[in-house]
Design an enzyme around this catalytic site. Structure first.
Site, PDB file in Angstrom:
ATOM      1  N   CYS A 120      54.198 -54.340  -4.367  1.00 45.33           N
ATOM      2  CA  CYS A 120      53.874 -55.612  -5.006  1.00 45.33           C
ATOM      3  C   CYS A 120      53.661 -55.365  -6.487  1.00 45.33           C
ATOM      4  O   CYS A 120      53.580 -54.226  -6.931  1.00 45.33           O
ATOM      5  CB  CYS A 120      52.630 -56.238  -4.385  1.00 45.33           C
ATOM      6  N   CYS A 122      51.215 -57.454  -8.285  1.00 45.52           N
ATOM      7  CA  CYS A 122      50.016 -58.140  -8.783  1.00 45.52           C
ATOM      8  C   CYS A 122      48.930 -57.221  -9.341  1.00 45.52           C
ATOM      9  O   CYS A 122      48.225 -57.597 -10.259  1.00 45.52           O
ATOM     10  CB  CYS A 122      49.454 -59.083  -7.738  1.00 45.52           C
ATOM     11  N   CYS A 130      52.288 -61.922  -8.397  1.00 47.44           N
ATOM     12  CA  CYS A 130      53.116 -60.966  -7.647  1.00 47.44           C
ATOM     13  C   CYS A 130      54.566 -60.942  -8.111  1.00 47.44           C
ATOM     14  O   CYS A 130      55.416 -60.339  -7.460  1.00 47.44           O
ATOM     15  CB  CYS A 130      53.036 -61.275  -6.152  1.00 47.44           C
ATOM     16  N   LYS A 195      52.430 -64.033   5.385  1.00 47.39           N
ATOM     17  CA  LYS A 195      51.243 -63.763   4.568  1.00 47.39           C
ATOM     18  C   LYS A 195      50.753 -65.090   4.005  1.00 47.39           C
ATOM     19  O   LYS A 195      51.464 -65.760   3.253  1.00 47.39           O
ATOM     20  CB  LYS A 195      51.587 -62.792   3.441  1.00 47.39           C
ATOM     21  N   ARG A 205      40.728 -58.320  -4.012  1.00 41.75           N
ATOM     22  CA  ARG A 205      41.119 -58.581  -5.405  1.00 41.75           C
ATOM     23  C   ARG A 205      40.120 -57.982  -6.371  1.00 41.75           C
ATOM     24  O   ARG A 205      40.468 -57.599  -7.485  1.00 41.75           O
ATOM     25  CB  ARG A 205      41.311 -60.075  -5.628  1.00 41.75           C
ATOM     26  N   ARG A 217      47.966 -68.332  -5.658  1.00 41.48           N
ATOM     27  CA  ARG A 217      49.213 -67.796  -5.088  1.00 41.48           C
ATOM     28  C   ARG A 217      49.894 -68.776  -4.124  1.00 41.48           C
ATOM     29  O   ARG A 217      50.738 -68.391  -3.331  1.00 41.48           O
ATOM     30  CB  ARG A 217      48.922 -66.493  -4.332  1.00 41.48           C
ATOM     31  N   GLU A 233      59.700 -67.636   8.372  1.00 46.72           N
ATOM     32  CA  GLU A 233      59.590 -66.494   7.456  1.00 46.72           C
ATOM     33  C   GLU A 233      59.886 -65.184   8.191  1.00 46.72           C
ATOM     34  O   GLU A 233      60.554 -64.293   7.662  1.00 46.72           O
ATOM     35  CB  GLU A 233      58.173 -66.409   6.864  1.00 46.72           C
ATOM     36  N   LYS A 248      49.220 -61.801   8.322  1.00 48.27           N
ATOM     37  CA  LYS A 248      48.067 -61.461   7.491  1.00 48.27           C
ATOM     38  C   LYS A 248      47.469 -62.729   6.919  1.00 48.27           C
ATOM     39  O   LYS A 248      48.232 -63.560   6.420  1.00 48.27           O
ATOM     40  CB  LYS A 248      48.550 -60.560   6.355  1.00 48.27           C
ATOM     41  N   SER A 274      40.396 -57.669   3.795  1.00 50.38           N
ATOM     42  CA  SER A 274      39.112 -57.331   3.185  1.00 50.38           C
ATOM     43  C   SER A 274      37.999 -58.308   3.542  1.00 50.38           C
ATOM     44  O   SER A 274      36.868 -57.897   3.813  1.00 50.38           O
ATOM     45  CB  SER A 274      39.280 -57.252   1.667  1.00 50.38           C
ATOM     46  N   TYR A 313      40.266 -51.719   7.528  1.00 42.29           N
ATOM     47  CA  TYR A 313      39.354 -50.876   6.746  1.00 42.29           C
ATOM     48  C   TYR A 313      38.337 -50.187   7.662  1.00 42.29           C
ATOM     49  O   TYR A 313      37.619 -49.298   7.233  1.00 42.29           O
ATOM     50  CB  TYR A 313      38.636 -51.719   5.682  1.00 42.29           C
TER      51      TYR A 313
END
Ligand code: PBG
Length: 328
Positions: A120, A122, A130, A195, A205, A217, A233, A248, A274, A313
């Site tokens: 990406c 961004c 992005c 996404k 971020r 976005r 998609e 996601k 996150s 994570y």
């Protein structure tokens, strides 16, 4: 005589019996561990909104990765925080960019571990979008060439798989073509296909310093209200050559995960982002829920919905608990 009453509880009484009939297994080899690489040496900066996660210079990152590999975690997903940002995000495709250096270092020390890279712009663009910005909007087609360069530079550094997360139209095809031309015909693409434009990326971020400097976005990421569009998609990305498709975030979108599995039956990843991590961590810290159990429950739910690959994570904590068998 009335027919005998069926008692579902019969199979719930004993732990081993429960395990025997359990429908979904969560295993350490389904997990991908995302990490943030930063320039410098000896740096291990805590990310405030993601307790337990750090931004690491490559020397520290390599230690972390060795540990993770030792716990049986099969793959890491690398993100980079560049030294400098510019309108075209040039560090994203620089040969000595932060991610390219990190990939080389990790492959050098733990060659068997799978290194996946986020493709990406961004984190690398001064405007935080992005893609290339012209006249206040994100331009699709001129961005494709840059994304293809990012992907090839990652493959050249030794990445085992590339994961485009930008949501530009046609990027999977452009990346596939560029990889093939550069003789990386065997490098798979894990596409962030569905996404969503989600508020659950907030903590990321902060970690990646990738918040857009104007607007949001929503002109390229999916509207959270749409499911049919997500299927479209995914179909597009498969058509363009995606090897693994991704949904996601994960938890608020398990219906999309389930539907994608049913409709396409292809290798499917879900990214527990996150904000999902932050919510469970925060409530755990406040003593409002049992963090370990909530985490395992969430990860099993993502697998149950149909994800083959779970990006989280919590990979290390989950690996530790699975090793101890506390998933029973
Ligand atoms: C980059 C990217 C983002 C995430 C992964 N890749 C942020 C975004 O789209 O704003 C989010 C990951 C997370 O929240 O854990 N495009």
């Amino acid at each position: 005589m009335a027919h005998a009453m069926f008692r579902p509880r019969r199979l719930r009484e004993k732990p081993l019996l429960r395990a025997l009939v359990r429908e979904t297994a969560l295993a350490v080899d389904d997990l991908v561990y995302p990490l943030f690489a930063l320039h410098g040496r000896g740096v291990r900066e805590p990310i405030a909104s993601m307790p337990g996660q750090f931004r690491m210079s490559i020397d520290e990152l390599v230690k972390e990765v060795k540990d993770a590999a030792g716990m049986g975690i099969p793959a890491v997903l690398l993100f980079g925080v560049p030294a400098e940002k510019d309108p075209r995000g040039s560090e994203a495709y620089a040969e000595d960019g932060i991610v390219q250096q990190a990939v080389r270092a990790v492959k050098d020390v733990v060659p068997d571990l799978l290194v996946v890279t986020d493709v990406c712009l961004c984190q690398y663009t001064s405007h935080g979008h992005c893609g290339i910005v012209e006249g206040g909007s994100v331009r699709n087609d001129p961005t494709l060439e840059l994304l293809a360069r990012v992907a090839v530079s990652h493959a050249e550094a030794g990445a085992d798989m590339v994961a485009p997360s930008d949501m530009m139209d046609g990027r999977v095809g452009a990346i596939r073509e560029a990889l093939d031309e550069a003789s990386f015909t065997d490098t798979p693409i894990m596409a962030y296909s569905a996404k969503y434009a989600s508020s659950f990326y907030g903590p990321f971020r902060e970690a990646a310093e990738s918040a857009p400097q104007f607007g949001d976005r929503r002109s390229y990421q999916l509207d959270p209200a749409n499911a049919l569009e997500a299927m479209r998609e995914i179909a597009l990305d498969l058509d363009e050559g995606a090897d693994i498709v991704m949904v996601k975030p994960a938890l608020p979108y398990l219906d999309i995960v389930s539907r994608a599995k049913a409709e396409f039956g292809v290798p499917l990843a879900a990214y527990s982002v996150s904000g999902e991590y932050a919510m469970i961590r925060a409530a755990g810290r406040l003593g409002w829920l049992d963090e370990e159990r909530a985490m395992l429950e969430a990860l099993v739910a993502i697998r149950r919905a149909g994800a083959d690959v779970v990006i989280t994570y919590f990979a290390r904590e989950a690996a530790r608990l699975l090793e101890r068998g506390s998933a029973r």
